[in-house]
Design a protein around this motif. Structure first.
Motif, short mmCIF file in Angstrom:
data_model
loop_
_atom_site.label_atom_id
_atom_site.label_comp_id
_atom_site.label_asym_id
_atom_site.label_seq_id
_atom_site.Cartn_x
_atom_site.Cartn_y
_atom_site.Cartn_z
N UNK A 12 0.82 -1.20 0.00
CA UNK A 12 0.00 0.00 0.00
C UNK A 12 0.86 1.25 0.00
N UNK A 13 0.37 2.24 -0.72
CA UNK A 13 0.99 3.55 -0.70
C UNK A 13 0.47 4.36 0.48
N UNK A 14 1.32 5.17 1.04
CA UNK A 14 0.95 6.03 2.16
C UNK A 14 0.08 7.17 1.65
N UNK A 15 -0.99 7.47 2.34
CA UNK A 15 -1.91 8.52 1.92
C UNK A 15 -1.57 9.88 2.53
N UNK A 16 -0.44 9.99 3.19
CA UNK A 16 -0.05 11.27 3.81
C UNK A 16 0.17 12.34 2.74
N UNK A 17 -0.17 13.57 3.06
CA UNK A 17 0.08 14.64 2.10
C UNK A 17 1.58 14.87 1.92
N UNK A 18 2.00 15.36 0.77
CA UNK A 18 3.44 15.56 0.55
C UNK A 18 4.01 16.60 1.51
N UNK A 19 5.28 16.48 1.73
CA UNK A 19 6.02 17.42 2.58
C UNK A 19 6.35 18.63 1.72
N UNK A 20 6.00 19.81 2.17
CA UNK A 20 6.27 21.02 1.40
C UNK A 20 7.43 21.78 2.04
N UNK A 21 8.41 22.11 1.19
CA UNK A 21 9.61 22.81 1.64
C UNK A 21 9.69 24.12 0.88
N UNK B 15 8.20 13.80 -1.11
CA UNK B 15 7.46 12.68 -0.50
C UNK B 15 7.41 12.79 1.02
N UNK B 16 6.34 12.28 1.59
CA UNK B 16 6.16 12.31 3.05
C UNK B 16 6.85 11.10 3.67
N UNK B 17 8.15 11.00 3.48
CA UNK B 17 8.93 9.89 4.01
C UNK B 17 9.54 10.33 5.34
N UNK B 18 9.27 9.56 6.38
CA UNK B 18 9.83 9.82 7.70
C UNK B 18 11.10 8.98 7.83
N UNK B 19 12.25 9.63 7.79
CA UNK B 19 13.52 8.91 7.78
C UNK B 19 13.71 8.06 9.03
N UNK B 20 13.30 8.56 10.17
CA UNK B 20 13.46 7.81 11.42
C UNK B 20 12.62 6.53 11.38
N UNK B 21 11.37 6.66 10.95
CA UNK B 21 10.50 5.48 10.86
C UNK B 21 11.03 4.48 9.83
N UNK B 22 11.55 4.98 8.73
CA UNK B 22 12.09 4.08 7.70
C UNK B 22 13.34 3.35 8.20
#
Length: 144
Positions: free
Chosen positions: A76-85, A102-109
């Motif tokens: 499944x793809x994550x439905x979180x909104x993209x991270x805006x910088x 992408x809404x990738x959480x480095x710590x969680x990954x």
């Protein structure tokens, strides 16, 4: 004891953890890839796995265990909104100067990487123990 079943169960767990590791590394690799709009941003992927159920007879030892283990149900793809910088000079910046990532959480990954590696190692250890037990049983049976 059915050693083939023990090998299959460990192998199924190893396959699930390998897929989890593959998707996690893909998520980390795509973490800093910008997209021109929010709809085209990479969505982090995650494995959905479940245990393979045993039948009633298998649970109570009436038959050899040929089920068990784990299987991948979905990716499944994550439905979180993209991270805006805020990067006004970036080619993909919108009118307000924000770029979608992408809404990738480095710590969680990284936690996923560690848990997948440990679970894979545990399955390898279980398979090795079953192999050792099978070899010992053959040694004992062949000594007579």
């Amino acid at each position: 004891m059915d050693y083939l079943s023990a090998f299959q169960i460990s192998a199924s767990g190893m396959a699930v953890e390998k897929m989890r590791l593959d998707l996690t590394t893909a998520n980390i690799a795509a973490m800093h890839t910008a997209a021109p709009n929010a709809a085209s941003v990479y969505r982090p992927m995650h494995v959905v796995a479940q245990a393979v159920p045993l039948s009633f007879a298998q649970r109570f030892g009436e038959m050899s265990v040929s089920g068990g283990g784990a299987r991948i149900v979905a990716v499944q793809g994550d439905a979180s909104p993209p991270r805006q910088v805020y990067e006004p000079g970036h080619p993909y910046a919108d009118a307000k100067g924000f770029v979608n990532y992408p809404a990738v959480d480095q710590v969680a990954e990284m936690l996923n990487v560690n848990t997948a590696l440990r679970a894979y190692e545990a399955n390898v250890a279980a398979m090795s123990a079953a192999r050792t037990m099978a070899a010992r049983a053959l040694d004992i049976g062949g000594a007579q």
